[in-house]
Design a protein around this motif. Sequence first.
Motif, PDB file in Angstrom:
ATOM      1  N   HIS A 181       0.904  -1.218   0.037  1.00  0.00           N
ATOM      2  CA  HIS A 181       0.121   0.031   0.066  1.00  0.00           C
ATOM      3  C   HIS A 181       0.716   1.219  -0.123  1.00  0.00           C
ATOM      4  O   HIS A 181       1.657   1.426   0.779  1.00  0.00           O
ATOM      5  CB  HIS A 181      -1.097   0.106   1.046  1.00  0.00           C
ATOM      6  CG  HIS A 181      -1.969  -1.187   1.511  1.00  0.00           C
ATOM      7  ND1 HIS A 181      -2.896  -1.377   0.500  1.00  0.00           N
ATOM      8  CD2 HIS A 181      -1.655  -2.340   2.120  1.00  0.00           C
ATOM      9  CE1 HIS A 181      -3.454  -2.483   0.902  1.00  0.00           C
ATOM     10  NE2 HIS A 181      -2.754  -3.298   1.893  1.00  0.00           N
ATOM     11  N   ALA A 182       0.684   2.347  -0.988  1.00  0.00           N
ATOM     12  CA  ALA A 182       1.664   3.385  -1.118  1.00  0.00           C
ATOM     13  C   ALA A 182       0.678   4.507  -1.333  1.00  0.00           C
ATOM     14  O   ALA A 182      -0.268   4.700  -1.893  1.00  0.00           O
ATOM     15  CB  ALA A 182       2.379   3.327  -2.479  1.00  0.00           C
ATOM     16  N   GLU A 183       1.152   5.607  -0.514  1.00  0.00           N
ATOM     17  CA  GLU A 183       0.403   6.984  -0.463  1.00  0.00           C
ATOM     18  C   GLU A 183       1.617   7.893  -0.993  1.00  0.00           C
ATOM     19  O   GLU A 183       2.820   7.908  -0.539  1.00  0.00           O
ATOM     20  CB  GLU A 183      -0.139   7.378   0.662  1.00  0.00           C
ATOM     21  CG  GLU A 183      -1.220   6.354   1.191  1.00  0.00           C
ATOM     22  CD  GLU A 183      -2.487   6.593   0.656  1.00  0.00           C
ATOM     23  OE1 GLU A 183      -2.780   7.834  -0.283  1.00  0.00           O
ATOM     24  OE2 GLU A 183      -3.450   5.854   0.930  1.00  0.00           O
ATOM     25  N   GLY A 184       1.248   8.639  -1.741  1.00  0.00           N
ATOM     26  CA  GLY A 184       2.210   9.759  -2.648  1.00  0.00           C
ATOM     27  C   GLY A 184       3.144   9.002  -3.223  1.00  0.00           C
ATOM     28  O   GLY A 184       4.444   9.346  -3.026  1.00  0.00           O
ATOM     29  N   THR A 185       3.125   7.985  -4.292  1.00  0.00           N
ATOM     30  CA  THR A 185       4.163   7.403  -4.759  1.00  0.00           C
ATOM     31  C   THR A 185       4.789   8.337  -5.768  1.00  0.00           C
ATOM     32  O   THR A 185       5.845   7.879  -6.041  1.00  0.00           O
ATOM     33  CB  THR A 185       3.191   6.327  -6.109  1.00  0.00           C
ATOM     34  OG1 THR A 185       2.349   7.134  -6.804  1.00  0.00           O
ATOM     35  CG2 THR A 185       2.497   5.388  -5.094  1.00  0.00           C
ATOM     36  N   VAL A 201       3.217  -0.721   4.273  1.00  0.00           N
ATOM     37  CA  VAL A 201       2.653   0.404   3.766  1.00  0.00           C
ATOM     38  C   VAL A 201       3.920   1.617   3.676  1.00  0.00           C
ATOM     39  O   VAL A 201       4.769   1.698   4.630  1.00  0.00           O
ATOM     40  CB  VAL A 201       1.850   1.019   5.070  1.00  0.00           C
ATOM     41  CG1 VAL A 201       1.155   2.470   4.623  1.00  0.00           C
ATOM     42  CG2 VAL A 201       0.576  -0.116   5.139  1.00  0.00           C
ATOM     43  N   ASP A 203       4.101   5.662   3.212  1.00  0.00           N
ATOM     44  CA  ASP A 203       3.414   6.507   3.408  1.00  0.00           C
ATOM     45  C   ASP A 203       4.184   7.917   2.975  1.00  0.00           C
ATOM     46  O   ASP A 203       5.002   8.297   4.042  1.00  0.00           O
ATOM     47  CB  ASP A 203       2.679   6.939   4.614  1.00  0.00           C
ATOM     48  CG  ASP A 203       1.641   7.968   4.687  1.00  0.00           C
ATOM     49  OD1 ASP A 203       1.758   8.620   3.880  1.00  0.00           O
ATOM     50  OD2 ASP A 203       0.892   7.895   5.671  1.00  0.00           O
ATOM     51  N   ARG A 205       3.188  10.946   2.230  1.00  0.00           N
ATOM     52  CA  ARG A 205       2.440  12.327   2.019  1.00  0.00           C
ATOM     53  C   ARG A 205       3.045  13.375   2.959  1.00  0.00           C
ATOM     54  O   ARG A 205       2.951  14.483   2.603  1.00  0.00           O
ATOM     55  CB  ARG A 205       0.990  12.009   2.840  1.00  0.00           C
ATOM     56  CG  ARG A 205       0.198  11.157   1.775  1.00  0.00           C
ATOM     57  CD  ARG A 205      -1.111  10.904   2.461  1.00  0.00           C
ATOM     58  NE  ARG A 205      -1.102   9.861   3.525  1.00  0.00           N
ATOM     59  CZ  ARG A 205      -2.008   9.507   4.240  1.00  0.00           C
ATOM     60  NH1 ARG A 205      -3.221   9.908   4.131  1.00  0.00           N
ATOM     61  NH2 ARG A 205      -1.872   8.581   5.227  1.00  0.00           N
ATOM     62  N   ARG A 222       5.362  -0.508   8.268  1.00  0.00           N
ATOM     63  CA  ARG A 222       4.718   0.984   7.915  1.00  0.00           C
ATOM     64  C   ARG A 222       6.099   2.107   8.007  1.00  0.00           C
ATOM     65  O   ARG A 222       6.818   2.268   9.077  1.00  0.00           O
ATOM     66  CB  ARG A 222       3.724   1.466   8.914  1.00  0.00           C
ATOM     67  CG  ARG A 222       3.017   2.530   8.312  1.00  0.00           C
ATOM     68  CD  ARG A 222       1.979   3.114   9.338  1.00  0.00           C
ATOM     69  NE  ARG A 222       1.328   4.084   8.583  1.00  0.00           N
ATOM     70  CZ  ARG A 222       1.622   5.436   8.756  1.00  0.00           C
ATOM     71  NH1 ARG A 222       2.773   5.807   9.211  1.00  0.00           N
ATOM     72  NH2 ARG A 222       1.006   6.265   8.113  1.00  0.00           N
ATOM     73  N   GLU A 224       7.022   5.856   7.086  1.00  0.00           N
ATOM     74  CA  GLU A 224       6.287   7.277   6.745  1.00  0.00           C
ATOM     75  C   GLU A 224       7.451   8.117   6.569  1.00  0.00           C
ATOM     76  O   GLU A 224       8.353   8.236   7.281  1.00  0.00           O
ATOM     77  CB  GLU A 224       5.717   7.735   8.010  1.00  0.00           C
ATOM     78  CG  GLU A 224       5.066   9.053   7.929  1.00  0.00           C
ATOM     79  CD  GLU A 224       4.227   9.604   9.125  1.00  0.00           C
ATOM     80  OE1 GLU A 224       4.546  10.718   9.377  1.00  0.00           O
ATOM     81  OE2 GLU A 224       3.362   9.107   9.452  1.00  0.00           O
TER      82      GLU A 224
END
Length: 411
Positions: A181-185, A201, A203, A205, A222, A224
């Motif tokens: 799961h990736a946010e801000g690829t 994960v 992240d 962002r 995870r 970040e």
Amino acid sequence: MSDARLYLFDDDTARGFEPFARTGPVGELLFGALRQRERAERVLGLVCAGHLVGADLAGLSEPGAPGCLVPDEVDDARPRVLLNSRVVPDDHQGSADLDPSSPARLTVDGRHAGWVLPAGVPLPADPGATEAGPTDAPERALPGRWIDHVWTLMHEGPERTAADIPAYFPESRFVLTEGVHAEGTDRISLGRDVAVEPGVVLDARRGPIRLGDGVVVRAFTRIEGPFFAARGARLLGGSFAATSVGPHCRVRGEVESSTLLALVNKAHDGFLGHAYVGRWVNLGALTTNSDLKNNYGTVRVWTPAGRTDTGLVKVGCFLGDHVKTGIGTLLPTGCVVGAGSNVFGSGLAPAYVPPFSWGGPQGLDVYDLERFLQTTERAMARRDVRLDEGTRRALARAWEASRAEREAPGA
């Protein structure tokens, strides 16, 4: 500048960056996503030929890094650029285009920072002194800033990482495994042969993420941003945020706003927050540090000049090279553990542990030099690294030089 060679030198302030400077050059400390030496090489467009750090560290070597030299080992037949190891060059555009055929006195933010020495010009006896080099050398200002306190490396590391990743590790093309799961690829950069298992994960962002060549990220991790992991690091599960992980580290648990240098083994659960961790450190399972006082006041830490107020509310621990902790070790806010120490036992560890100490809350003894070297040799061999004679002698000198600290009242 291709014929010129870069040398980083430690001044008196850098030599006080304990608990790290006794067993290594400040130029090899990680700040953001680059070691100080790597940053200088990139900005100046030069290869660093060595660190000028004094006779105590002469002969010390580190895999993938130039050695520690004494002045007689510097080749004056080539042009040389001498730069203070505490300087953080800020030019992300590449070479600073220094002219090696003419002498110059380098300054950063109005302070003396080093020299450009053409071939044949003698090496200054003290590169950090403005009067030590060529008297007629014009001043050349370089863009950048200074690191004046060892805790700056920890406190400002995440901000530096956020700036370094887009500048030095631009966006890469990759396909993530199904289940990641990736946010801000668009702010995630992967090197070659990176393995990210399902259940991870990423992240980005709040800041960019860079996973270097050969990094492995196990399931149930995870990450970040801003976050940096150097080549060969293994992230074994847990929560990591605003952290820089050096090459070939093994990390698990909860890690926040921290920097780990090379070959750190934190393969078990436990909290590490607002910490700066040296090379070859091994943290026993559930080792945990505090990074906040219960009155929310600023944190004081041990320095060679005495206990000093950092002005920071969150300060975790500073662990020197080759430190080991036992299972369940608890480290108080602002804890400083000197190089080569073995800390264990129930209760809070002392706020300051002198180098090459053995013990914990119940008292500290001297870690016998030969036993320390035998253990160090075994630990390095487990990573296929040999403890060479030059490094062995440098560690022995560090042990002897720190004798007075271990024998001081209250130590």
